[in-house]
Design an enzyme around this catalytic site. Structure first.
Site, PDB file in Angstrom:
ATOM      1  N   GLU A  92      21.760 -14.499  32.562  1.00 42.65           N
ATOM      2  CA  GLU A  92      22.367 -14.855  33.838  1.00 42.65           C
ATOM      3  C   GLU A  92      22.325 -13.693  34.843  1.00 42.65           C
ATOM      4  OE1 GLU A  92      23.777 -17.779  34.375  1.00 42.65           O
ATOM      5  OE2 GLU A  92      24.822 -17.457  36.260  1.00 42.65           O
ATOM      6  N   ASP A  93      22.688 -12.533  34.365  1.00 44.83           N
ATOM      7  CA  ASP A  93      22.949 -11.431  35.299  1.00 44.83           C
ATOM      8  C   ASP A  93      21.896 -10.332  35.346  1.00 44.83           C
ATOM      9  OD1 ASP A  93      25.305 -12.702  35.785  1.00 44.83           O
ATOM     10  OD2 ASP A  93      26.476 -11.462  34.415  1.00 44.83           O
TER      11      ASP A  93
END
Ligand code: MN
Length: 745
Positions: A92-93
């Site tokens: 995600e990051d």
């Protein structure tokens, strides 16, 4: 913002320390090679989050380590889940891709991480994204339930560390947690996590009450512990005598559950008797579990008299989430009721850790021991199998069906079915078979004839009566509660409608011919829009039903005016509203980030008064409504429509000559003159106006609901205190119309 001095060396030391603690927590499930895999995941997470920090200023890696630790320690998950928890924010990051993960950790881990990545972004400020995400999350349940368990661990850690977020975000996250995640944890049997999520959420949505109850609990702690010791001592003695190995201890109830009880019964803190429960956890071999539980029950009820209305046997019929336990409430010393929970070590582990522990025991027990949990997952799949439902309906129905407690119903042949609380005879019919539901005309409950909408009670035996002429009716949707019945009725009605619409289409074709209008899809859409129908099927249906006659069609033909498109209607509406909003002269509430003076009304479901913690909600048709953050509808509004929530606070110069409407619920012993004494206090001592009073009394107990106009929270609290002091009155509380004004608008 606070300054955060970074000492890299100390931080690295701390990271190692936390990682070692994680490994210790994993130890019970570690197998050969596991340690290496966990290490690999940790190294990757550490490297890829290297430059990131949390809102608190801490290194980001603290978060995945903590989530992994919760997964291991509090949910009892194994190595695969630990690895996924460590990596849950990586894709995600950071720049790491799913392909990278697959190359290093294989397919299984990748699938779970993919699931976790899909369901993040829950706080996207767009429409019903939250509901849609929740739905996605449940879709993954069909794939791998570990996704949800890790997501719960993630949510729990975020809730535990929320103090650094801004208030607005805290409220949103807390509401979503109490609306969706706590019930989900409950349904998966994770009682400890469920209670903690509820408490943490209340800490942010209703901080005053939370602190009040926490303080009260703390004040009486020593006294409570003495009482528990006295209560437990004789039990322990007899258990020892009889050679039964058991742990006996007191368990405090959660702040949230105490508050729920106070509200439900309108009683002050002092009158909540069950601030704790006694738990007896016994060692027993599988075959003897049930007998041993009842043996302990017998020992306890020989010592203390049980309340016959409060025996719950979830040993013989476990709850659908797998919970097994024997509960009784007995009269303890000093005339105090005490709840006692009796269970074996295995049952206790399932009760604490839920799902994961449940599966651990699967192999060792006979095959139908966890059939109820399998049934639950099957039900989730059934609901998910209905792809047309919109996400909001889905979440609501899901909550209704799978989070509520269940009743056990017998078929005429004695088979046992589980239905959600509040299920009707018709739900039962659909549960047996779609055709039986569709042709159901009535039922016999315990041999007595009842209508379709009859609500079933635990232990009822139900026989369904059918007729081949019967067909599902629109109004059935008003009283069925199971998702299965609802979706079957809906699809049957839809099918009917489709048939009628087909006739309507032919009629329209003929009529257009006479009006010399070409029958093509463009014209049909124009006609539908002209008559305000959502789609052409509605148009056809209404034509068939004779709702639109030739004259009206002629009008359309003459005007042929440009249709207004419905697209983005809602957005246009919202922006229109914001433009239209007038600046008010005198304002009690300031709204939005800039705390502007804009128009609003007070929500009738919670009647906010100055001093209450409040927020604004942008409705579709009624402008901005101000709700209390502790409003019974607040969590639902925030969880579903986070993007329509506005900050609000009371202006420091609140002045309102009329006062603010607030409700009081008064309970007491019925007595001549009591109403008079109440109104005298309100009118004369407080000079407060009453809008309405309704009073009912039954068997000497008096219950009154009074709506008054007060200045602010201080005046209201003082009034409540004075009313409480009137002899004959046993309870006074602020009162809300629960669920009256839901988010329909
Ligand atoms: Mn996370």
């Amino acid at each position: 913002m606070e300054e955060y001095v970074i000492d890299i060396e100390a931080e690295n030391k701390e990271i190692r320390k936390r990682y070692r603690a994680l490994l210790r927590a994993c130890k019970p499930t570690l197998q050969r090679g596991d340690k290496k895999e966990i290490r690999m995941a940790f190294d990757l997470a550490l490297e890829s989050h290297k430059k990131m920090r949390r809102k608190s200023g801490e290194p980001y890696i603290f978060h995945p380590i903590a989530v992994a630790q919760i997964a291991a320690e509090e949910i009892g998950l194994g190595t695969t889940s630990i690895v996924c928890a460590l990596l849950h924010d990586v894709v995600e990051d950071t720049d790491i891709t799913l392909e990278d993960i697959e190359a290093q950790f294989g397919k299984k881990v990748t699938r779970i991480i993919d699931g976790l990545t899909k369901i993040s972004g829950v706080f996207d400020p767009n429409s019903s994204v939250q509901a849609e995400n929740f739905r996605k999350m449940l879709l993954t349940l069909a794939d791998d339930v570990r996704v949800i368990l890790i997501k719960l661990a993630d949510r729990l850690h975020n809730m535990r560390t929320m103090e650094f977020m801004d208030r607005h975000k805290q409220l949103k996250i807390a509401s979503e947690t109490s609306y969706l995640y706590a019930p989900l944890a409950h349904r998966l049997g994770l009682y400890a996590i469920k209670s903690e999520l509820e408490d943490l959420s209340m800490k942010y949505t209703d901080p005053d009450t939370y602190k009040f109850i926490a303080r009260k609990l703390n004040e009486k702690k020593a006294e409570r512990e003495r009482y528990i010791a006295d209560f437990v001592a004789p039990i322990r003695e007899i258990l020892d005598e009889q050679g039964i190995n058991a742990d006996v201890f007191g368990r405090p109830k959660s702040i949230h559950s105490i508050w729920t009880k106070m509200r439900k019964k309108s009683i002050p803190f002092e009158e909540v008797y069950d601030l704790f429960a006694i738990r007896v956890v016994i060692d027993a071999v599988d075959e003897k579990e049930k007998a041993e539980c009842w043996k302990v029950y017998s020992i306890i009820t020989d010592l203390y008299r049980p309340n016959p209305d409060r025996l719950r046997d979830w040993v013989s019929s476990p709850k659908a989430n797998g919970y097994e336990s024997l509960h009784t409430t007995v009269m303890g010393p000093k005339g105090q009721w005490v709840e006692v929970q009796i269970r074996t070590r295995r049952m206790n582990e399932i009760a604490e850790k839920g799902f994961a522990a449940h599966w651990k025991y699967k192999e060792s027990k006979d095959s139908n021991s966890d059939s109820s949990l399998d049934q639950w997952i099957q039900k989730v799949r059934d609901i998910l199998g209905n792809p047309e439902q919109n996400a909001l309906d889905f979440v609501n129905e899901f909550k209704m069906n799978l989070f509520s407690d269940e009743v056990f119903i017998f078929t005429p042949k004695g088979a046992l079915l589980q239905l959600p609380n509040g299920a009707t005879a018709l739900d039962f019919a659909f549960e047996i078979h779609t055709d039986i539901g569709a042709t159901c005309i009535g039922a016999k409950v315990n041999h007595k004839l009842v209508p379709l909408n009859h609500k079933l009670q635990n232990g009822d035996q139900v026989e369904i009566l059918t007729s081949p002429k019967q067909r599902p009716k629109e109004d059935w949707l008003n009283f069925v509660v199971t998702a299965k019945a609802r979706s079957k009725i809906k699809s049957s009605l839809k099918e009917e409608k489709r048939k009628v619409a087909e006739d309507g289409k032919e009629i329209l074709e003929r009529k257009l011919k006479t009006l010399k209008i070409t029958y093509n899809s463009e014209n049909i859409h124009k006609i539908a829009t002209y008559f305000n129908f959502q789609n052409t099927q509605d148009l056809f249906f209404n034509i068939a039903k004779g709702q639109i006659d030739t004259k009206e069609l002629k009008e359309f033909a003459e005007h042929r005016k440009q249709p207004e498109h419905k697209i983005n209607q809602f957005n246009a509406h919202i922006s229109g509203l914001t433009e239209k909003i007038n600046k008010k002269e005198i304002d009690e509430v300031l709204i939005g980030d800039e705390l502007q003076k804009i128009d609003y009304t007070f929500a009738k479901c919670c009647n906010p008064i100055p001093g209450d913690d409040v927020f604004g909600f942008l409705t579709v048709n009624a402008g901005i409504k101000i709700h209390r953050t502790s409003c019974p509808n607040a969590s639902k509004l925030m969880a579903h429509y986070g993007y329509r929530i506005l900050k609000a606070r009371w202006s420091s110069t609140v002045k309102n000559s009329v006062g603010f409407l607030s409700g009081l619920k008064i309970v007491g012993i019925d007595d001549v003159g009591l109403v008079n004494r109440i109104t005298t206090v309100i009118y004369q001592e407080y000079n407060v106006n009453i809008r309405s009073i309704s009073i009912s009394s039954e068997e000497g107990i008096f219950e009154g609901h009074i709506m008054v106009y007060v200045r602010d929270i201080q005046q209201l609290n003082s009034l409540i205190k004075t009313l409480k002091a009137i002899s004959g009155i046993t309870g006074v509380s602020r009162y809300e119309y629960e669920n009256q004004e839901v988010n329909k608008d």
